[in-house]
Each structure stands twice: as structure tokens, then as C-alpha cells.
Design a protein around this motif. Structure first.
Motif, PDB file in Angstrom:
ATOM      1  N   UNK A 546       0.811  -1.216   0.000  1.00 53.17           N
ATOM      2  CA  UNK A 546       0.000   0.000   0.000  1.00 53.17           C
ATOM      3  C   UNK A 546       0.843   1.264   0.000  1.00 53.17           C
ATOM      4  N   UNK A 547       2.006   1.219   0.655  1.00 52.22           N
ATOM      5  CA  UNK A 547       2.772   2.451   0.804  1.00 52.22           C
ATOM      6  C   UNK A 547       3.973   2.552  -0.142  1.00 52.22           C
ATOM      7  N   UNK A 548       4.436   1.429  -0.684  1.00 54.84           N
ATOM      8  CA  UNK A 548       5.626   1.454  -1.542  1.00 54.84           C
ATOM      9  C   UNK A 548       5.206   1.391  -3.005  1.00 54.84           C
ATOM     10  N   UNK A 549       5.056   2.542  -3.616  1.00 56.99           N
ATOM     11  CA  UNK A 549       4.547   2.630  -4.982  1.00 56.99           C
ATOM     12  C   UNK A 549       5.482   1.991  -6.001  1.00 56.99           C
ATOM     13  N   UNK A 550       6.778   1.947  -5.693  1.00 56.85           N
ATOM     14  CA  UNK A 550       7.735   1.352  -6.630  1.00 56.85           C
ATOM     15  C   UNK A 550       7.410  -0.114  -6.904  1.00 56.85           C
ATOM     16  N   UNK A 551       6.705  -0.776  -5.992  1.00 54.45           N
ATOM     17  CA  UNK A 551       6.388  -2.189  -6.163  1.00 54.45           C
ATOM     18  C   UNK A 551       5.393  -2.432  -7.284  1.00 54.45           C
ATOM     19  N   UNK A 552       4.661  -1.396  -7.700  1.00 55.18           N
ATOM     20  CA  UNK A 552       3.732  -1.607  -8.802  1.00 55.18           C
ATOM     21  C   UNK A 552       3.832  -0.548  -9.895  1.00 55.18           C
ATOM     22  N   UNK A 553       4.527   0.554  -9.632  1.00 55.35           N
ATOM     23  CA  UNK A 553       4.694   1.578 -10.659  1.00 55.35           C
ATOM     24  C   UNK A 553       6.096   1.554 -11.264  1.00 55.35           C
ATOM     25  N   UNK A 554       7.023   0.911 -10.581  1.00 55.81           N
ATOM     26  CA  UNK A 554       8.424   0.985 -10.987  1.00 55.81           C
ATOM     27  C   UNK A 554       8.807   0.021 -12.093  1.00 55.81           C
ATOM     28  N   UNK A 555       9.973   0.278 -12.679  1.00 59.98           N
ATOM     29  CA  UNK A 555      10.563  -0.649 -13.639  1.00 59.98           C
ATOM     30  C   UNK A 555      11.034  -1.892 -12.904  1.00 59.98           C
ATOM     31  N   UNK A 556      11.057  -3.006 -13.622  1.00 59.45           N
ATOM     32  CA  UNK A 556      11.474  -4.272 -13.014  1.00 59.45           C
ATOM     33  C   UNK A 556      12.705  -4.816 -13.722  1.00 59.45           C
ATOM     34  N   UNK A 557      13.629  -5.353 -12.941  1.00 57.60           N
ATOM     35  CA  UNK A 557      14.815  -5.999 -13.517  1.00 57.60           C
ATOM     36  C   UNK A 557      15.223  -7.184 -12.649  1.00 57.60           C
ATOM     37  N   UNK A 558      15.478  -8.317 -13.305  1.00 57.38           N
ATOM     38  CA  UNK A 558      16.087  -9.445 -12.607  1.00 57.38           C
ATOM     39  C   UNK A 558      17.578  -9.160 -12.571  1.00 57.38           C
TER      40      UNK A 558
END
Length: 633
Positions: A546-558
């Protein structure tokens, strides 16, 4: 020393695709896409060769200095969307070669030139939706099999239904061998009022959306054999309970997704009426029935087309105009339920429905509620899916908003159970390169469903291969298996949350429920016997999401993967969050020059321990932070 450093983790990329809007393997049709390629020193000529999967046309473009930019409209040739396969043809003084995807599906490779496009790169050109279902972004879905969740009311029992009163130990009826008949008329009594009573619990997990198994009137306990689309089943509480559930969910900030079963009905339905429950009408009993044209009879009335040959599920010819009007016309099922507050639909067996049906359904749904969501049951890569000999167009903007993310479920289980890095990377690369960003945002990131083994069993239980149905029915994991499985479930749920999409909890997985696949994954919820430590973990991740927007708005990289360690980053602006999974028997340490925070337990330090068979979610000071994860000596 075993481990990795963030900026020294290996990467191997010969070519790169950069759309003006999209991700590396997808592009919005009103934009452009730039291709770049690293060429051998002795290159004399380079050509980008593009195959349109829709038309079969091949176009060749000269590439200078390893770069070329094309408009998506040019690629599509006037169409609104398209699927393209492409490769780079390279001529040198020593011969002719091509750059394509390597067999691992992850990296690129240079090989001798050949005809065809096997192994070619993939580009999806899609049409962007004006009003996407952004209410689902950053959310959490809770999937409920209604009859097995909680008894909340005192609904009447149908005369031909059987109630199993043993909620704690009852085993759902099962067939002894494939092909045996099963009535599926044994109920445990879960209902919609029960869901209402458990809304505080569901909310405590951070849930923002409930996906219900079918609720419309039907003979079976699972309700995938619809009897009447216009009526919520009385044994679930009927229309009154459904209305109350919708109202109470709205108060909790929770949306509802209904299961739309539109490829087939039940034989015991108002439409087919094989058993005569609905009087003398219905296609089976009356050739003059308005529903007769929905079905295909080969020898009236006993022989007819059914789903996978299951005669209790007569298949609907879903492109029949009167059927489409009934399902998604102005007064149809879809629009009626959307008006009642439903947020969208999950479409059962989407592969069985035509492109035309899906497109018209989605248009009708968006007309009624502009930000509704339509999610399809598709088990494979939805961008490249072929069903019944035809390439499907699910994610190009006109049919589905997204799909159930079965490829990622497979990737997560393969890695956590077997340490299969190649399978993980191949599936992650395919899904997140080829799916449009809008589809990724509402991917249903499942790790368990009503059609699969319970996640804890899949991760640490014995293989079901070779076991009889009687053995599967009574199987329980050993204490050692269960303890290991619970830790792996934490890692699996974390990965489903860190990877783009919306994590979906199958009721009871968060409580540690065990079981092989249907029907042993459909036992009643274990109220009072839950794994409270596991539930606390789910709740904590719900709070963090709910509070960490990077978890769903951010870019993803392995960032890194081997058999022991997996690290995935999400970055948004200057925010950096990394998930680390340690599936080994050794302790690893996250090490940085700056103080970081482990979000699950709250530790703040420059060195954070990651214990054997565990996971961590670490927020770094900024996106430029150098860190490493190394095995302790």
C-alpha cells in the motif's frame, strides 16, 4: 565468494528495442520503435527483416550504424495492432548470418542465415485503452471458491443437493479414475453472507478486489455449469446476499470480479434443460425454444457438442447473435452486473471464445463502465498464443485487459522447488517483454487457483505422479515438508508481488492449506487451524504494498539469479526496492555502503542477514546505491 554485486551482475544483449511507449517487446500503435544492434566488426551490410504474423508479409529495412527507428503505423500497414517477428540479417566478408533469440529465450545469438523466422524476436503492437482499470493497480486480489469459504447464513438446501456437515475434516467427493462420472452435488455450505462476515479478515490482508468463483444458479457446487445467468444461486444467498456483499465490499474499498462462464452452460439449465427441471422448455426439449440456436446438435436431442466431451456442459455457439445479445447486450448479463457495482469479469476458458465475441464483450463492458476490467483464463504466453489453429489477439487492446499469469506461476514454482533458473528467466523474459505495460499492470499473478495444487503442496509436497485418487485424498505433508513449504510460500508470494501485476491469493493459501489439484484443493477453509505466522507475513506484505509505490509503478529488472539466490529490483524515480530470495542452506548477507531498510522485519543497517530458505524485501537509500549479496563465510 558466492554472490553478486549489483553493477557487476552479468548481462548479455546483442540487440535492444526501445518503443516510444511500451516495453522492449511491445509498442503503442501511435508511437514508434527504435531498434539497435551490436554488429561484428567485419559487417558490410545489416538488414532488419520483419514478418507480420497477421498478413504474412515480410518487409526488409536497411540498418545503418546498428540503429533504425520505425513508426508503428508503418509496421501495421493501416491496421490498429499487430504481432511481428523480426531478426537482423548480417553480411560480412566471411558469410551471411542472422541475430535472433538464443534457445534459452533470454539472450541473443549470432547464427548462420536460414529461411524462416524460427527463434525470431517478437514485437506486439497494441492499441492503448483510454480508461484503463487503474483502480486495480497496486492492489491485491483474493480468490474465493464460495461453497468452501465460510457459512454465514441459513440458506435452503436444494432437494437434490447433499450437505457435508464436516467442515473441518470433510473431503470433497472425487472420481477414482479419469473419465468417471461425478455429480458434484455435495456442498459444505459456504455462501455470500459468509464472505460478508469475513470481510474484516480479507481486508486485513491488504485485499482490494475479491474474485468470486461462479455465483449464478447451477446444479453443481462449483457452478461452472450455469443454470441461469440472471439469478444468483439461492444456496449462496441469492440476489439479496449478492447485493449486500456488493454494498459491504464498497464500504471496505473492495471491488468484485465475477467469473464469467460463457463458452458452455449446464445441461441442467433454463437454456438446455436436459433434466426437465425448468419445465418443458429449453433446447433439449423444444426445437422451437429461443435457446435452440445456441447449441449444436448432431443427432437431436441426445447427441450434441459439449465442452471437452463432458455431456453435462453443452457447448454454446457463442457467436450466435441472440446469445451475444443475452450475454452483453444493453440488458445482458455483463452490463446488468456492472450496473450493480461489479468491477469486472474473469472469463473462463477464454481460448474457446472467438476474437469477435471477446472484442464485442469488452466494448459493451466499457460502454457500461469505462474502467471495468476483463481478465481471461489463458494458461500460456498470451501474446503468442495459438488456439484451434489461430493466433489470438488477446492483449492488443480490444479483447482482454490481461490474463491469469500461469507462466509466472510455473516459473516461481520451478525455481523455488528445483532451482530451475533457465525456466524462471525464460518465462519472465517472455511475459514482461511481450505483454503491453497496461496488461502487465493488471496481470493476475496467481500462485494457486481452483485448478492447481495448493501452493504449499506444489512447493514442498510429494509429487502426485503415481498416487491413486484415494492416496491423494488423504495425503498430508510431513512436519519437515510443511515447515519448508511455509517458508517457500512466503518467497512465492513475495515474488508474485514484486513482479509486475496484481498478486492473487487463492483462499486458504495464506493459511497454509494443503492439497493436490481439483478437488483436493477445494477443501473448506481451515478456520481456527490457520498458520498464523504465514498469515502475518501476508498481512505485512499487504501493508508494504500500500505504501511502496515502486512495487507496482516501478521498472522491473532481474538483477541476479543462480540456484541459490534470486534478486529482483523495482525502481521508480530515485526509489529502489529489491527482493532477495535465498533458497539455499547457507546464510547470505545483503551489504551496502549506505544504510538500507528490510521492510518486512524493519531492520535498518548496511548489512542485512538473509537466512537459509528465506526471503527479504530491502529498500535502498536511492536508485544509484551499490549493493551486493554474498554468502557468509
Amino acid at each position: 565468494m558466492a554472490g553478486f554485486g549489483r553493477f557487476s551482475a552479468p548481462r548479455r544483449v546483442l540487440h535492444k528495442t526501445v518503443p516510444s511507449e511500451g516495453n522492449t517487446g511491445s509498442a503503442e500503435r501511435r508511437g514508434s520503435v527504435s531498434f539497435s544492434v551490436s554488429l561484428p566488426m567485419e559487417t558490410t551490410e545489416c538488414t532488419l527483416s520483419v514478418l507480420s504474423d497477421d498478413t504474412g508479409e515480410i518487409r526488409n529495412y536497411a540498418v545503418y550504424d546498428g540503429k533504425i527507428t520505425l513508426s508503428c503505423e508503418e509496421l501495421c500497414g493501416g491496421a490498429c495492432d499487430g504481432l511481428f517477428f523480426y531478426k537482423f540479417i548480417v553480411k560480412t566478408q566471411s558469410g551471411s548470418y542472422e541475430i535472433v533469440r538464443a534457445a534459452d529465450g533470454i539472450s541473443d545469438t549470432l547464427r548462420d542465415r536460414r529461411d524462416g523466422f524460427d527463434g525470431a524476436f517478437v514485437l506486439t503492437v497494441y492499441e492503448k485503452r483510454n480508461n484503463p482499470p487503474s483502480w486495480l493497480y497496486g492492489g491485491i486480489i483474493y480468490h474465493i471458491f464460495v461453497d468452501r469459504f465460510f457459512r454465514g447464513g441459513d440458506e435452503p438446501c436444494r432437494e437434490d443437493a447433499v450437505i457435508n456437515g464436516d467442515w473441518e475434516n470433510g473431503i470433497p467427493p472425487y472420481v477414482k479414475k479419469p473419465g468417471d462420472r461425478l455429480d458434484n452435488n455435495v456442498f459444505f455450505g459456504g455462501d455470500l453472507y459468509g464472505i460478508i462476515k469475513k470481510l474484516p479478515y480479507i481486508s486485513s490482508l491488504g485485499v482490494t478486489c475479491i474474485y468470486l468463483s461462479p455465483v449464478f444458479e447451477a446444479y453443481s457446487n462449483h457452478k461452472y455449469d450455469t443454470g441461469n445467468y440472471d439469478k444468483v444461486d439461492d444456496m449462496f444467498g441469492g440476489e439479496e446476499a449478492f447485493s449486500s456483499l456488493a454494498d459491504e465490499c464498497e464500504k471496505c474499498g473492495i471491488k468484485l470480479i465475477l467469473d464469467g462462464v460463457f463458452n458452455h452452460t449446464g445441461d441442467d439449465s433454463i437454456y438446455f434443460n436436459r433434466r426437465g427441471r425448468y419445465g418443458n422448455g429449453g433446447a433439449y426439449r423444444d426445437r422451437n425454444s429461443p435457446y435452440y440456436e445456441w447449441y449444436h446438435f448432431t443427432e437431436y436431442p441426445e447427441k450434441y457438442e459439449s465442452w471437452w466431451g463432458i455431456d453435462v456442459l453443452p457447448r454454446v455457439m457463442s457467436d450466435t447473435p441472440s446469445y451475444k445479445a443475452y450475454i452483453f447486450g444493453e440488458k445482458g448479463v455483463i452490463r446488468k452486473r456492472l450496473r450493480e457495482g461489479v468491477g469486472g469479469f474473469r472469463l473462463d476458458v477464454a481460448d474457446e471464445l472467438s476474437d469477435e465475441f471477446l472484442s464485442e464483450l469488452k466494448t459493451a463492458a466499457e460502454t457500461e463502465k469505462k474502467d471495468c476490467v476483463i481478465i481471461g483464463e489463458v494458461w500460456e504466453n498470451a501474446a503468442e498464443k495459438i488456439s484451434y489453429g489461430r493466433r489470438r489477439k488477446y492483449l492488443r487492446g480490444k479483447e482482454l485487459d490481461s490474463v491469469m499469469n500461469y507462466p509466472i506461476r510455473t516459473a516461481i514454482i520451478s525455481y523455488l522447488r528445483e532451482g530451475d533458473c533457465a525456466a524462471f528467466l525464460k518465462n519472465v523474459t517472455a511475459v514482461y517483454d511481450e505483454y503491453p505495460p497496461e496488461a502487465q499492470s493488471v496481470l493476475m499473478n496467481i500462485i494457486g487457483t481452483h485448478d492447481t495444487e495448493r501452493i504449499i503442496t506444489a512447493l514442498a509436497g510429494e509429487s502426485p505422479v503415481g498416487k491413486s485418487q484415494d492416496e491423494k485424498a488423504v495425503y498430508k505433508m510431513t512436519d519437515e515438508q510443511y515447515e519448508k513449504g511455509a517458508e517457500l510460500v512466503k518467497a512465492a508470494y513475495l515474488l508474485s508481488m514484486v513482479l509486475p501485476g496484481v498478486p492473487c491469493i487463492y483462499y486458504g493459501d495464506e493459511a497454509g492449506m494443503q492439497g493436490y489439484s481439483d478437488p483436493f484443493n477445494r477443501r473448506p477453509y481451515i478456520w481456527g487451524r490457520e498458520n498464523t505466522e504465514l498469515i502475518a507475513f501476508y498481512r505485512k506484505l499487504g501493508e508494504i504494498r500500500k505504501r511502496e509505490k515502486a512495487l507496482f509503478l516501478g521498472d522491473m529488472r532481474v538483477v541476479y539469479i543462480d540456484r541459490d539466490i534470486l534478486c529482483i529490483e523495482r525502481t521508480s524515480g530515485s526509489e529502489l526496492i529489491c527482493a532477495v530470495v535465498n533458497r539455499s542452506a547457507d546464510e547470505y548477507v545483503y551489504s551496502s555502503d549506505m544504510v538500507s531498510e528490510e521492510l518486512i522485519c524493519g531492520t535498518r543497517a548496511s548489512k542485512i542477514s538473509i537466512k537459509p530458505m528465506s526471503c527479504a524485501l530491502i529498500k535502498a537509500p536511492d536508485d544509484k546505491n551499490e549493493y551486493g549479496v554474498y554468502k557468509t563465510i
